[in-house]
Motif scaffolding. Sequence first.
Motif, PDB file in Angstrom:
ATOM      1  N   TRP A  67      46.539 -70.160  82.451  1.00 36.56           N
ATOM      2  CA  TRP A  67      47.061 -71.458  82.892  1.00 36.56           C
ATOM      3  C   TRP A  67      47.819 -71.978  81.928  1.00 36.56           C
ATOM      4  CZ3 TRP A  67      46.383 -69.172  87.027  1.00 36.56           C
ATOM      5  CH2 TRP A  67      45.141 -68.683  87.631  1.00 36.56           C
TER       6      TRP A  67
ATOM      7  N   GLY B 242      35.487 -79.256  93.179  1.00 36.97           N
ATOM      8  CA  GLY B 242      36.625 -78.469  93.158  1.00 36.97           C
ATOM      9  C   GLY B 242      37.514 -78.342  94.499  1.00 36.97           C
TER      10      GLY B 242
ATOM     11  N   ASP C  52      37.974 -80.436  83.971  1.00 34.40           N
ATOM     12  CA  ASP C  52      36.758 -80.206  84.332  1.00 34.40           C
ATOM     13  C   ASP C  52      35.575 -80.955  83.965  1.00 34.40           C
ATOM     14  OD1 ASP C  52      36.688 -79.247  81.910  1.00 34.40           O
ATOM     15  OD2 ASP C  52      35.950 -77.386  82.204  1.00 34.40           O
ATOM     16  N   ARG C  53      35.605 -81.730  82.897  1.00 37.77           N
ATOM     17  CA  ARG C  53      34.694 -82.635  82.494  1.00 37.77           C
ATOM     18  C   ARG C  53      34.897 -84.146  83.434  1.00 37.77           C
ATOM     19  NH1 ARG C  53      35.528 -81.846  76.215  1.00 37.77           N
ATOM     20  NH2 ARG C  53      35.041 -79.576  76.239  1.00 37.77           N
TER      21      ARG C  53
ATOM     22  N   PRO D 130      38.063 -71.521  85.414  1.00 38.69           N
ATOM     23  CA  PRO D 130      38.088 -71.754  84.090  1.00 38.69           C
ATOM     24  C   PRO D 130      38.119 -70.827  83.084  1.00 38.69           C
ATOM     25  CG  PRO D 130      35.868 -72.195  85.117  1.00 38.69           C
ATOM     26  CD  PRO D 130      36.805 -71.882  86.351  1.00 38.69           C
ATOM     27  N   GLU D 131      37.763 -69.373  83.355  1.00 38.78           N
ATOM     28  CA  GLU D 131      37.813 -68.390  82.567  1.00 38.78           C
ATOM     29  C   GLU D 131      39.027 -67.965  82.508  1.00 38.78           C
ATOM     30  OE1 GLU D 131      37.785 -66.650  86.735  1.00 38.78           O
ATOM     31  OE2 GLU D 131      36.576 -68.510  85.567  1.00 38.78           O
TER      32      GLU D 131
ATOM     33  N   VAL E  34      42.349 -75.032  86.786  1.00 40.98           N
ATOM     34  CA  VAL E  34      41.271 -74.904  85.665  1.00 40.98           C
ATOM     35  C   VAL E  34      40.047 -74.980  86.467  1.00 40.98           C
ATOM     36  CG1 VAL E  34      39.939 -75.685  83.686  1.00 40.98           C
ATOM     37  CG2 VAL E  34      42.454 -75.645  83.654  1.00 40.98           C
ATOM     38  N   SER E  35      39.850 -75.959  87.472  1.00 45.15           N
ATOM     39  CA  SER E  35      38.546 -75.902  88.198  1.00 45.15           C
ATOM     40  C   SER E  35      38.115 -74.830  88.867  1.00 45.15           C
ATOM     41  CB  SER E  35      38.352 -77.257  88.997  1.00 45.15           C
ATOM     42  OG  SER E  35      39.366 -77.002  89.992  1.00 45.15           O
ATOM     43  N   GLN E  36      39.182 -74.216  89.647  1.00 42.46           N
ATOM     44  CA  GLN E  36      39.064 -72.868  90.243  1.00 42.46           C
ATOM     45  C   GLN E  36      38.821 -71.406  89.429  1.00 42.46           C
ATOM     46  OE1 GLN E  36      42.220 -72.426  93.194  1.00 42.46           O
ATOM     47  NE2 GLN E  36      41.250 -73.824  94.435  1.00 42.46           N
TER      48      GLN E  36
ATOM     49  N   ARG F 296      41.682 -69.913  81.555  1.00 37.67           N
ATOM     50  CA  ARG F 296      42.294 -70.998  81.027  1.00 37.67           C
ATOM     51  C   ARG F 296      43.686 -70.683  80.184  1.00 37.67           C
ATOM     52  NH1 ARG F 296      39.731 -76.150  80.344  1.00 37.67           N
ATOM     53  NH2 ARG F 296      37.631 -74.892  80.331  1.00 37.67           N
TER      54      ARG F 296
ATOM     55  N   MET G   1      44.057 -80.036  81.205  1.00 42.06           N
ATOM     56  CA  MET G   1      43.646 -78.524  81.439  1.00 42.06           C
ATOM     57  C   MET G   1      42.233 -78.521  80.796  1.00 42.06           C
ATOM     58  SD  MET G   1      46.399 -75.576  81.155  1.00 42.06           S
ATOM     59  CE  MET G   1      47.454 -75.405  82.504  1.00 42.06           C
ATOM     60  N   PHE G   2      42.027 -79.146  79.468  1.00 50.26           N
ATOM     61  CA  PHE G   2      40.875 -79.071  78.834  1.00 50.26           C
ATOM     62  C   PHE G   2      39.822 -80.078  79.210  1.00 50.26           C
ATOM     63  CE2 PHE G   2      43.481 -76.463  76.043  1.00 50.26           C
ATOM     64  CZ  PHE G   2      42.890 -75.569  75.735  1.00 50.26           C
TER      65      PHE G   2
END
Length: 199
Positions: A137, A70, A60-61, A131-132, A127-129, A134, A56-57
């Motif tokens: 999730w 995404g 995205d990276r 991220p705010e 998370v990609s859809q 998180r 999750m963290f």
Amino acid sequence: MSYTFASATVLLLLICDPLGNIPIFANALKNVAPERRTLVIVREVLIAFALLLGFMFVGDRFLHVMGLSGLSLQIAGAVVLFLIALRMIFPNQGGFEHTHEGEPLIVPLAIPALAGPSAMATVMLLVSQAPERRLEWIAALSVTMAVCAVVLVLAERIQRLIGNRVVLALERLMGLILVAVSVEMMIRGLKLLASEWPR
């Protein structure tokens, strides 16, 4: 596809499939002393939780480094979910039938039974859809792992109470629901792709 806390939790539960994992855990824990089984199950669930939380963290990276969008993850995730759902409806006889000597560690219980490729792809997709969201999730994943732990700790009682046939029927029902979810994800992904395609 926009998810809520409830829909994300249900999706993660369908993918982690605690009922479907009962036979896998029962087979892997055959040679573990009964008084140790609860501890082993909780340990494996925590390992799976830590791994998925890590995805999750850094997910995205990872997407950014790999040059993935995404949208591509959504379509790929839909395909993987569809294949997982088919396996739930039409279970193969291969599975994880190897009987372990001593206590299993990480494989095959934490990975891939609970934190398999589809679960990893799903948490990255969430998370990609958004991220705010998180924390939402993380809460959904926490609830999922807690339910998995309870179901697997009570696996023997559940099997005795409702029988193997009912467990199998419930798993196939969950597979059907997951097929519908994966098809919906694919349709929405393809619609978005068509809208972004250069005219």
